[in-house]
Design a protein around this motif. Structure first.
Motif, short mmCIF file in Angstrom:
data_model
loop_
_atom_site.label_atom_id
_atom_site.label_comp_id
_atom_site.label_asym_id
_atom_site.label_seq_id
_atom_site.Cartn_x
_atom_site.Cartn_y
_atom_site.Cartn_z
N THR A 20 46.16 -47.23 -116.63
CA THR A 20 46.58 -47.78 -115.34
C THR A 20 45.44 -48.58 -114.71
OG1 THR A 20 48.11 -45.94 -114.99
CG2 THR A 20 47.47 -47.20 -113.05
N LYS A 21 44.19 -48.07 -114.82
CA LYS A 21 43.04 -48.79 -114.27
C LYS A 21 42.87 -50.14 -114.98
CE LYS A 21 39.13 -49.11 -111.88
NZ LYS A 21 38.51 -50.30 -112.47
N ARG A 22 43.01 -50.15 -116.29
CA ARG A 22 42.90 -51.40 -117.02
C ARG A 22 43.97 -52.40 -116.57
NH1 ARG A 22 42.70 -47.90 -121.73
NH2 ARG A 22 40.54 -47.43 -122.28
N LYS A 23 45.18 -51.90 -116.42
CA LYS A 23 46.27 -52.79 -115.99
C LYS A 23 46.03 -53.32 -114.58
CE LYS A 23 49.76 -50.61 -118.92
NZ LYS A 23 51.00 -49.78 -118.97
N LEU A 24 45.53 -52.46 -113.70
CA LEU A 24 45.24 -52.90 -112.34
C LEU A 24 44.13 -53.96 -112.34
CD1 LEU A 24 45.41 -49.55 -110.34
CD2 LEU A 24 46.98 -51.47 -110.20
N ASP A 25 43.09 -53.73 -113.17
CA ASP A 25 42.02 -54.72 -113.27
C ASP A 25 42.56 -56.05 -113.77
OD1 ASP A 25 40.20 -52.88 -112.38
OD2 ASP A 25 39.45 -52.36 -114.38
N ALA A 26 43.46 -55.99 -114.76
CA ALA A 26 44.04 -57.22 -115.29
C ALA A 26 44.88 -57.94 -114.24
CB ALA A 26 44.89 -56.91 -116.53
N VAL A 27 45.64 -57.15 -113.47
CA VAL A 27 46.44 -57.75 -112.40
C VAL A 27 45.53 -58.38 -111.34
CG1 VAL A 27 47.99 -57.21 -110.48
CG2 VAL A 27 48.43 -56.25 -112.75
N GLU A 28 44.44 -57.68 -111.02
CA GLU A 28 43.50 -58.22 -110.03
C GLU A 28 42.89 -59.53 -110.51
OE1 GLU A 28 39.55 -56.79 -107.47
OE2 GLU A 28 40.35 -55.56 -109.10
N ASP A 29 42.51 -59.59 -111.79
CA ASP A 29 41.97 -60.83 -112.35
C ASP A 29 43.00 -61.95 -112.29
OD1 ASP A 29 39.63 -59.52 -112.88
OD2 ASP A 29 40.07 -59.15 -115.00
N THR A 30 44.23 -61.62 -112.61
CA THR A 30 45.29 -62.63 -112.57
C THR A 30 45.51 -63.15 -111.16
OG1 THR A 30 46.39 -61.61 -114.48
CG2 THR A 30 47.72 -63.06 -113.10
N VAL A 31 45.53 -62.24 -110.20
CA VAL A 31 45.72 -62.64 -108.81
C VAL A 31 44.57 -63.52 -108.34
CG1 VAL A 31 45.81 -61.79 -106.43
CG2 VAL A 31 47.16 -60.66 -108.22
N THR A 32 43.33 -63.14 -108.73
CA THR A 32 42.17 -63.95 -108.35
C THR A 32 42.26 -65.35 -108.94
OG1 THR A 32 40.78 -61.98 -108.20
CG2 THR A 32 39.66 -64.08 -108.45
N GLN A 57 59.49 -35.09 -122.33
CA GLN A 57 59.99 -36.45 -122.17
C GLN A 57 59.47 -37.37 -123.27
OE1 GLN A 57 62.26 -37.17 -119.86
NE2 GLN A 57 62.20 -35.03 -119.21
N GLY A 58 58.87 -36.79 -124.29
CA GLY A 58 58.43 -37.59 -125.42
C GLY A 58 57.12 -38.32 -125.21
N GLU A 59 56.37 -37.96 -124.17
CA GLU A 59 55.11 -38.65 -123.91
C GLU A 59 54.03 -38.17 -124.89
OE1 GLU A 59 54.14 -38.12 -119.83
OE2 GLU A 59 55.86 -39.27 -119.10
N THR A 60 53.22 -39.12 -125.36
CA THR A 60 52.17 -38.79 -126.33
C THR A 60 50.78 -38.92 -125.75
OG1 THR A 60 52.22 -41.08 -127.14
CG2 THR A 60 53.62 -39.49 -128.28
N SER A 61 50.64 -39.54 -124.60
CA SER A 61 49.33 -39.71 -123.97
C SER A 61 49.12 -38.66 -122.90
CB SER A 61 49.21 -41.10 -123.35
OG SER A 61 49.32 -42.11 -124.34
N ASP A 62 47.86 -38.22 -122.74
CA ASP A 62 47.59 -37.24 -121.69
C ASP A 62 47.40 -37.95 -120.36
OD1 ASP A 62 44.96 -38.25 -121.63
OD2 ASP A 62 44.26 -36.76 -123.06
N ALA A 63 47.23 -37.13 -119.30
CA ALA A 63 47.16 -37.69 -117.95
C ALA A 63 45.95 -38.61 -117.79
CB ALA A 63 47.10 -36.55 -116.93
N TRP A 94 43.93 -32.77 -116.80
CA TRP A 94 43.77 -34.12 -117.35
C TRP A 94 44.35 -34.22 -118.76
CZ3 TRP A 94 43.34 -37.82 -114.22
CH2 TRP A 94 42.55 -37.74 -113.08
N ALA A 95 44.41 -33.10 -119.47
CA ALA A 95 44.92 -33.11 -120.85
C ALA A 95 46.44 -32.92 -120.91
CB ALA A 95 44.25 -32.02 -121.67
N TYR A 96 47.09 -32.80 -119.75
CA TYR A 96 48.53 -32.53 -119.73
C TYR A 96 49.32 -33.69 -120.33
CZ TYR A 96 53.27 -32.06 -117.99
OH TYR A 96 54.64 -31.99 -117.90
#
Length: 252
Positions: free
Chosen positions: A212-224, A199-205, A192-194
């Protein structure tokens, strides 16, 4: 010095006799960024540079050895020879001019066989080097101390092969099973800490998962919300159609 029975001996002189001894503790893979045979690699080391590797590998799996594995070869920066006398065994392998192609099946087989022999001959432990000085197996760009010029050797496709095919193949061939050494295996926390720092990534897994969960929730709210708007719009259109029909009847 030790010579691998599976390679053709092409001894480099004076390096083979003049360079200091090492105690081999690592096996490090390279791409030479040229489609060379072992003979052509030997000629390049002999005639064009003061660098060299222990082994050269052709596309067809043919293997040449230029220096005994207990003598220093200058291919891997700080890993060539350390103050304590330990050092790396190096292999340069034929590649395209961009070092973007994977190792061929024949190359993979030759690397695995050599990796097993180095484990049996020199006791190189069956693990991926955790630090630049840690005994084990690796590839040129794995640690900065090995790769001070920060290039991508042996190339992204071959790095994936190392992790997915070659190192597991060495372990399986040497022991009949994958390593079960607990301290060599990543823990769930490690996974999880990887961070893909190459590739210059600064956030872990785990951060990516949360985001990603937050974005999916936001997309779900928008679709609703959009579905509700569409339902309301359909109702309004139906009411408008009824009004138009009623008006048409009055006019007629």
């Amino acid at each position: 010095m030790a010579w691998y029975p599976g390679a053709k001996k092409m001894e480099l002189q004076p390096e083979s006799d003049s360079q200091p001894a090492i105690r081999p503790t690592q096996f490090i893979l390279h791409s030479i960024v040229a489609p060379w045979t072992p003979r052509r690699t030997y000629e390049y080391w002999r005639d064009s540079t003061n660098l060299e590797s222990h082994f050269g590998l052709g596309y067809d799996g043919s293997l040449g050895q230029f220096i005994g594995t207990e003598t220093r070869a200058d291919a891997t920066g700080a890993a060539n020879r350390r103050a304590d006398g330990s050092g790396a065994v190096s292999l340069e392998s034929a590649s395209n001019l961009q070092a973007s192609d994977p190792w061929t099946d024949a190359q993979v087989e030759s690397i695995i066989r050599l990796g097993v022999w180095l484990h049996e001959q020199h006791g190189i432990p069956l693990r991926i080097c955790r630090t630049a000085d840690d005994p084990g197996y690796g590839y040129h760009r794995l640690h900065t101390a090995w790769n001070p010029d920060a290039h991508s050797c042996p190339g992204p496709a071959r790095v994936r092969q190392f992790h997915d095919v070659i190192f597991p193949g060495i372990v399986a061939r040497a022991t009949g099973a994958t390593t079960n050494q607990e301290d060599d295996m990543p823990t769930p926390k490690d996974l999880w800490a990887y961070k893909n720092t190459e590739q210059g990534e600064t956030s872990d897994a785990y951060a990516y998962l949360r985001n990603t969960k937050r974005k999916l929730d936001a997309v779900e709210d928008t679709v609703t919300d959009t579905a509700k708007d569409i339902t309301a719009l359909r109702s309004a259109v139906a009411e408008l159609a009824q009004a138009v029909t009623a008006l048409a009847k009055k006019v007629s």
